[in-house]
Design a protein around this motif. Structure first.
Motif, PDB file in Angstrom:
ATOM      1  N   GLY A  28     -17.060 -17.208  -6.245  1.00 46.41           N
ATOM      2  CA  GLY A  28     -16.945 -16.987  -7.620  1.00 46.41           C
ATOM      3  C   GLY A  28     -18.321 -16.355  -8.180  1.00 46.41           C
ATOM      4  O   GLY A  28     -18.429 -15.986  -9.525  1.00 46.41           O
TER       5      GLY A  28
ATOM      6  N   LEU B 251     -20.798 -21.557 -14.018  1.00 37.86           N
ATOM      7  CA  LEU B 251     -20.435 -20.339 -13.208  1.00 37.86           C
ATOM      8  C   LEU B 251     -21.490 -19.441 -13.248  1.00 37.86           C
ATOM      9  O   LEU B 251     -21.905 -19.035 -14.428  1.00 37.86           O
ATOM     10  CB  LEU B 251     -19.184 -19.716 -13.929  1.00 37.86           C
TER      11      LEU B 251
ATOM     12  N   VAL C 238     -16.788 -23.719 -17.798  1.00 41.42           N
ATOM     13  CA  VAL C 238     -17.618 -23.650 -16.858  1.00 41.42           C
ATOM     14  C   VAL C 238     -18.889 -22.879 -17.562  1.00 41.42           C
ATOM     15  O   VAL C 238     -19.772 -22.225 -16.891  1.00 41.42           O
ATOM     16  CB  VAL C 238     -17.050 -22.500 -15.447  1.00 41.42           C
TER      17      VAL C 238
ATOM     18  N   ARG D 177     -21.962 -15.762 -12.637  1.00 38.84           N
ATOM     19  CA  ARG D 177     -21.059 -14.548 -12.614  1.00 38.84           C
ATOM     20  C   ARG D 177     -21.706 -13.694 -11.825  1.00 38.84           C
ATOM     21  O   ARG D 177     -20.967 -13.138 -11.184  1.00 38.84           O
ATOM     22  CB  ARG D 177     -20.814 -14.084 -13.934  1.00 38.84           C
TER      23      ARG D 177
ATOM     24  N   ASP E 124      -9.263 -18.740 -12.910  1.00 38.26           N
ATOM     25  CA  ASP E 124     -10.470 -18.293 -12.210  1.00 38.26           C
ATOM     26  C   ASP E 124     -10.134 -16.589 -12.020  1.00 38.26           C
ATOM     27  O   ASP E 124     -10.574 -15.911 -11.043  1.00 38.26           O
ATOM     28  CB  ASP E 124     -10.229 -18.678 -10.673  1.00 38.26           C
TER      29      ASP E 124
END
Length: 421
Positions: A52, A33, A161, A35, A143
């Motif tokens: 995301g 992920l 993630v 961020r 999420d």
């Protein structure tokens, strides 16, 4: 001055965007992920979240970064006793945690945090509406979003993630990708220069012309002649030819050349000049040029290789005698950008290409906190066949960050003295 400022912002923006996109792209491919993807540093002036990832533009155009899940441990900014506002979905799972003072579009539940686990268990406990008679536990959606104190909205970072959950080859590729993108950008720009120029110099021993009243004209050399030897030294291309002439020990030498298939030999007296305090010799010849597609492509590759060689040579010289003048920060880049703009668009493109390959090589140096330092830890992990303890890795990176911050301050102060005083 305005042109310099615009060029400086564009150069920094392109370098950061390309470098960080390398980390971003391979992180996404590895299931890590991302961020936040930020261009610039300091307070944010624009942000948008898609798929995301929160994309931000920040006030100071002097860098940028990607925040990978698991590599920004303090990013959640949650602490026991902190007041937050929660939003829940229909299944009563937390979908948003607001740690800032900004109001939410939809009403939320005020909670004072007691404990939480946003990595494995995905839950949060706290006092709802300051009712300390009961600790309430909330399930947190995988999420879920988190609004940080400065208003930046990012995803939480569950275990699956996070960066360290990716395989070692994937992590190595993520760490290397930023520098790799800088090398690709530099190569593309150098090749682009080859096609933007009317003609490009080619690395051949064939002459493009001779200077008036030069030693070459005196002895009858002509455009199209191919010099095959200077004295007893054989030469096959322009680099060898000019280097051999410049470093000849005696002004009186012989030139062997081929004209219309015939090999000729001619005595010549070279012109002596002083460069960087050293005596060098000149023949007075011009490099041949070409507009062919293959020669333009070759020119781009040769410029890329020369730039890399030049930087490695400079690094080697720094090992023998380091000086802050050998390094340059944003102030030095701004000053050099000002010089590059005087050569027009091609000058700016050439400077951007040099800066890009420089950034790529510097980032691969095995210094903690740089990409090269992270790659070194990856290699150690591959050798010992087990993960490096997170605490040790954190200490190493902290030492690297402190070192780089101190170095950056010293370099910036030195640049201000060199260029602004």
């Amino acid at each position: 001055m305005l042109v310099t400022i615009i060029a400086f912002i564009l150069i920094f923006g392109i370098l950061v965007l390309v470098h960080e996109y390398g980390h971003y792209y391979f992180a996404k491919r590895a299931g890590v992920l991302v961020r936040e993807f930020s261009i610039g540093m300091g307070p944010k002036i624009w942000w948008q979240q898609r798929h995301g990832t929160t994309y931000t533009i920040r006030l100071l155009p002097v860098g940028g970064y990607v925040r990978l899940a698991g590599m920004d441990e303090d990013a959640d900014q949650l602490r026991p006793g902190m007041p937050v506002t929660l939003q829940l979905n229909d299944a009563q799972a937390v979908t948003l945690i607001n740690t800032s003072d900004q109001p939410l579009r939809y009403p939320g539940i005020p909670v004072r945090v007691v404990d939480f686990d946003l990595v494995d268990g995905l839950w949060l406990e706290g006092y709802e509406n300051d009712d300390e008679t009961q600790v309430k536990r909330y399930a947190v959606d995988h999420d879920a979003l988190l609004i940080e104190r400065d208003g930046t909205q990012v995803r939480i970072a569950p275990r699956d993630v996070r960066f360290n959950s990716a395989s070692l080859p994937h992590r190595m590729m993520i760490n290397f990708a930023g520098a790799m993108n800088n090398f690709i950008l530099a190569l593309v720009l150098f090749i682009g220069l080859g096609f933007l120029m009317p003609k490009v110099p080619i690395n051949t021993n064939q002459l493009g012309g001779v200077a008036k009243h030069s030693p070459a004209q005196v002895v009858g050399l002509q455009a199209g002649d191919k010099i095959t030897a200077v004295g007893k030294q054989q030469v096959k291309n322009w680099d060898q030819l000019t280097t051999t002439i410049a470093q000849t020990k005696d002004a009186q030498t012989t030139i062997t050349y081929r004209r219309h298939g015939q090999l000729k030999r001619q005595a010549v007296k070279l012109k002596a000049v002083k460069q960087n305090g050293q005596r060098q010799y000149q023949l007075g010849i011009y490099q041949a040029q070409s507009s062919k597609f293959a020669d333009r492509m070759q020119y781009g590759w040769q410029m890329f290789a020369r730039a890399g060689t030049l930087i490695f040579t400079a690094l080697g010289q720094m090992m023998h005698g380091f000086s802050l003048n050998d390094l340059g920060g944003p102030v030095a880049i701004y000053a050099t950008t000002s010089q590059a703009t005087h050569f027009g668009f091609l000058g700016v493109v050439s400077f951007l290409a040099m800066l890009s390959i420089n950034l790529g090589i510097m980032n691969l140096l095995p210094i903690p906190a740089l990409d090269g330092g992270k790659l070194l830890l990856n290699i150690v992990e591959a050798i010992i066949r087990r993960p490096i303890p997170a605490k040790f890795e954190g200490i190493v990176n902290l030492v690297g960050v402190v070192f780089l911050l101190i170095l950056m301050l010293l370099v910036t102060f030195n640049d201000i003295q060199r260029y602004l005083m």
